[in-house]
Design a protein around this motif. Structure first.
Motif, short mmCIF file in Angstrom:
data_model
loop_
_atom_site.label_atom_id
_atom_site.label_comp_id
_atom_site.label_asym_id
_atom_site.label_seq_id
_atom_site.Cartn_x
_atom_site.Cartn_y
_atom_site.Cartn_z
N UNK A 185 0.80 -1.23 0.00
CA UNK A 185 0.00 0.00 0.00
C UNK A 185 0.83 1.28 0.00
N UNK A 186 2.15 1.16 0.17
CA UNK A 186 3.05 2.29 -0.09
C UNK A 186 3.82 1.90 -1.35
N UNK A 187 5.02 1.50 -1.19
CA UNK A 187 5.82 0.81 -2.19
C UNK A 187 6.95 0.16 -1.44
N UNK A 188 7.56 -0.88 -2.02
CA UNK A 188 8.50 -1.68 -1.22
C UNK A 188 9.77 -0.92 -0.83
N UNK A 189 10.22 0.01 -1.68
CA UNK A 189 11.43 0.77 -1.34
C UNK A 189 11.16 1.68 -0.14
N UNK A 190 10.06 2.40 -0.17
CA UNK A 190 9.71 3.29 0.95
C UNK A 190 9.54 2.50 2.24
N UNK A 191 8.87 1.36 2.16
CA UNK A 191 8.61 0.54 3.34
C UNK A 191 9.91 0.09 4.01
N UNK A 192 10.86 -0.42 3.21
CA UNK A 192 12.10 -0.90 3.82
C UNK A 192 12.94 0.26 4.35
N UNK A 193 12.86 1.42 3.69
CA UNK A 193 13.59 2.58 4.17
C UNK A 193 13.11 2.98 5.57
N UNK A 194 11.80 2.88 5.79
CA UNK A 194 11.22 3.28 7.07
C UNK A 194 11.42 2.20 8.15
N UNK A 195 11.34 0.93 7.74
CA UNK A 195 11.28 -0.15 8.74
C UNK A 195 12.64 -0.71 9.12
N UNK A 196 13.58 -0.78 8.19
CA UNK A 196 14.86 -1.44 8.48
C UNK A 196 15.62 -0.78 9.63
N UNK A 197 15.67 0.57 9.73
CA UNK A 197 16.35 1.15 10.90
C UNK A 197 15.73 0.70 12.23
N UNK A 198 14.40 0.57 12.27
CA UNK A 198 13.72 0.08 13.47
C UNK A 198 14.11 -1.36 13.74
N UNK A 199 14.10 -2.18 12.71
CA UNK A 199 14.40 -3.60 12.85
C UNK A 199 15.83 -3.82 13.33
N UNK A 200 16.78 -3.09 12.75
CA UNK A 200 18.18 -3.28 13.14
C UNK A 200 18.41 -2.86 14.60
N UNK A 201 17.76 -1.79 15.01
CA UNK A 201 17.85 -1.38 16.42
C UNK A 201 17.35 -2.49 17.34
N UNK A 202 16.30 -3.13 16.92
CA UNK A 202 15.66 -4.16 17.73
C UNK A 202 16.51 -5.42 17.84
N UNK A 203 17.02 -5.92 16.71
CA UNK A 203 17.81 -7.17 16.75
C UNK A 203 19.12 -6.96 17.51
N UNK A 204 19.65 -5.73 17.45
CA UNK A 204 20.88 -5.45 18.21
C UNK A 204 20.60 -5.47 19.71
N UNK A 205 19.47 -4.91 20.12
CA UNK A 205 19.14 -4.88 21.55
C UNK A 205 18.83 -6.27 22.09
N UNK A 206 18.26 -7.13 21.24
CA UNK A 206 17.90 -8.49 21.68
C UNK A 206 19.01 -9.50 21.39
N UNK A 207 20.14 -9.03 20.82
CA UNK A 207 21.26 -9.90 20.46
C UNK A 207 20.81 -11.05 19.55
N UNK A 208 19.97 -10.72 18.58
CA UNK A 208 19.49 -11.72 17.63
C UNK A 208 20.30 -11.63 16.34
N UNK A 209 20.41 -12.74 15.59
CA UNK A 209 21.11 -12.67 14.29
C UNK A 209 20.31 -11.80 13.32
N UNK A 210 20.97 -10.87 12.68
CA UNK A 210 20.26 -9.92 11.81
C UNK A 210 19.83 -10.55 10.49
#
Length: 429
Positions: free
Chosen positions: A106-131
Motif C-alpha cells: 500500500x506504499x511501495x516496497x522501497x519506501x517501506x524498507x527505508x522506514x522499517x529497516x532502521x527500526x528492525x536493526x535497532x531491535x535485533x541489536x538490543x535483543x542480540x538476535x542474528x540480523x
C-alpha cells in the motif's frame, strides 16, 4: 563487436559483485565507465538509461529517514514493537513479515524498507538476535507484498500505465490471492530454516519489557516536524493515484520541506553526509550496465525470441513470460526488462490474441517475484543491503542467493499453477 563488449562487461561486473572482494558500487561504476571507454555508450545515452526518478526517490527517503532518526522515534518504535511481542524471536519475525508485506503493498516496497529497516536493526541489536534472518525476511516479503498492487513495485506501475483498463483494484483482485499464498508458504519456509537461530534471551527480553520507550525520544520541534512531514509524505504515497502526482515528486517535496523545517537544528550538510551514497551510486552503475545490454539489443532479442518460440499460443506465451521475466529479473534489474516487454505484449494482438491480460499478469508476477533471487534483482534488495552494511550487518551476495533463488523458484511454481487454473484452462480444453 559492440554487443560482445557490452555482454562481457556486464558478466564480468556481475561476477565481481558476487565475489564481494570490492565495493559493489565501485564495481558497478567501473563497469559503466568501461562502457563509455569502449564507446558502447556515450554520455548522453548513459545518463538517459539511469532511472533518475528512482535515484531521486531513494535520496529523498534517505534524507527523511536521516532527519527523523535524530529524534529517537525509530528507537521508540523498536522498543514498543519488542514489548508487543514480549521480545520473542519468532513472533518478531512474523510481525516483521506482515508489516513489510502490507506496507509494500500500500506504499511501495522501497519506501517501506527505508522506514522499517532502521527500526528492525535497532531491535535485533538490543535483543542480540542474528540480523540476517530478519533482513532476509524483510527483502523477500517486500517484493512479495509489492507484487499485489499497482503501486507496490515499479514494474506494476509501468504495466498499469501501459494498460488503460488496469486499475488499483484490478491488481489487487488478480495478484492479491496468489501473493497471499506465496507469503504464507515463504514465511513457513523461513521459520523452518532458521528455527535453531531464534534463541530467546529471557534476560534481555525482560530488560526491554521494563524499559520506558518515551525516554529515548527527544521531544522538540524536530520531532513534531519530522512526524508531520512523514505523515504527509506517506499519505501522499497512498493518494497519489487520485491526486495525479507521482511518488518521486511527493518524496522530494517532503524531503525539501523537512530540510527547511529542521535547518535551525540540523545543518543540511550534516544530513547529506548520512545519505547512503554507496547505495545510490551502485544503482547508477547498475542502470548503466543494464543500459548497455539494452543499447546493443540483447534485451529486445530475448523478448522477440520468446515470441518466436511461443508462436502466439496463449498458454505457452503466458507461462514463458512468467518464467522468463522471473529468471531474468533475478539477474538484471526488472525495470528495463519490463520496459522492453511492454511493446512486445502490445503487439501480441497482431498475432490474433484478442485478450492478452493473462500475459500481462504473468509479466507482473514474474518481474516482481523474480527480484527475490539475488541482491541486485530489485530496488528494495539493494536498499536493505546498503542500510544493513551501514549498521555493520552486511548481507553476503552468495549467502542471500542460496535462500533467494529457491524462494524465487518456489514462487514461480505457485504462480504457474495459479495462472493455469485462473486464466489458461479455457485455452487448454
Amino acid at each position: 563487436m559492440t554487443t560482445i563488449l557490452a555482454l562481457l562487461i556486464f558478466v564480468v561486473s556481475y561476477c565481481l559483485i558476487m565475489t564481494e572482494k570490492w565495493n559493489r558500487a565501485l564495481i558497478a561504476l567501473a563497469g559503466g565507465v568501461l562502457l563509455l571507454i569502449t564507446q558502447v555508450l556515450d554520455w548522453e545515452e548513459a545518463l538517459g538509461f539511469i532511472d533518475w526518478e528512482t535515484i531521486a526517490l531513494l535520496f529523498s527517503m534517505m534524507v527523511l529517514v536521516s532527519i527523523t532518526k535524530k529524534t529517537g522515534i525509530f528507537t521508540f518504535a523498536a522498543i514498543k514493537l519488542a514489548q508487543a511481542v514480549q521480545g520473542k524471536p519468532v513472533p518478531l519475525l512474523i510481525v516483521t513479515a506482515l508489516f513489510t508485506a502490507i506496507g509494500s503493498a500500500f506504499l511501495d516496497n522501497v519506501t517501506t524498507v527505508m522506514l522499517f529497516v532502521p527500526v528492525l536493526l535497532t531491535l535485533v541489536e538490543r535483543l542480540h538476535l542474528p540480523a540476517f534472518p530478519y533482513l532476509l525476511t524483510t527483502i523477500l516479503c517486500a517484493n512479495i507484498g509489492g507484487t499485489a498492487t499497482l503501486i507496490g513495485d515499479p514494474p506494476n506501475i509501468m504495466i498499469g500505465q501501459a494498460v488503460e483498463h488496469f486499475t488499483f483494484l484490478s491488481f489487487l483482485n488478480h495478484l492479491g490471492p496468489v501473493v497471499i499464498i506465496i507469503f504464507v508458504v515463504v514465511l513457513g519456509f523461513i521459520l523452518v530454516l532458521f528455527k535453531k537461530q531464534f534463541a530467546y534471551n529471557e534476560r534481555l527480553a525482560r530488560q526491554l519489557l521494563d524499559m520506558d520507550a518515551r525516554e529515548h525520544v527527544v521531544v522538540n520541534k524536530l520531532l513534531f516536524h519530522s512526524i508531520l512531514v512523514m505523515i504527509l509524505t506517506v499519505t501522499g504515497f497512498m493518494l497519489h493515484p487520485f491526486i495525479h502526482m507521482d511518488i518521486t515528486t511527493i518524496a522530494v517535496s517532503g524531503a525539501i520541506l523537512l530540510l527547511f523545517l529542521s535547518d535551525k537544528q540540523l545543518e543540511a550538510e550534516r544530513v547529506f553526509q548520512e545519505v547512503e551514497w554507496v547505495t545510490l551510486f551502485f544503482f547508477i552503475g547498475l542502470f548503466m550496465l543494464v543500459g548497455g545490454l539494452e543499447k546493443v539489443g540483447i534485451i529486445d532479442e530475448i523478448a522477440r525470441g520468446m515470441m518466436v518460440v511461443s508462436g502466439g499460443d496463449m498458454p505457452i506465451t503466458s507461462l514463458m513470460m512468467l518464467w522468463a521475466s522471473g529468471l531474468l529479473s533475478g539477474i538484471v534489474d526488472n525495470i528495463p526488462f519490463v520496459a522492453a516487454m511492454i511493446p512486445v505484449v502490445q503487439e501480441l494482438q497482431g498475432y490474433g490474441m484478442m485478450n492478452v491480460d493473462p500475459v500481462w499478469w504473468s509479466l507482473a508476477l514474474g518481474a516482481c517475484l523474480g527480484g527475490n533471487a539475488t541482491l541486485i534483482g530489485a530496488s528494495a534488495n539493494v536498499v536493505v543491503a546498503g542500510l544493513a552494511a551501514s549498521h555493520k550487518h552486511p548481507i553476503p551476495f552468495v549467502k542471500f542467493a542460496l535462500y533467494g533463488i529457491p524462494v524465487m523458484l518456489l514462487s514461480l511454481v505457485i504462480c504457474t499453477i495459479y495462472v493455469i487454473l485462473r486464466y489458461l484452462v479455457p485455452f487448454l480444453s
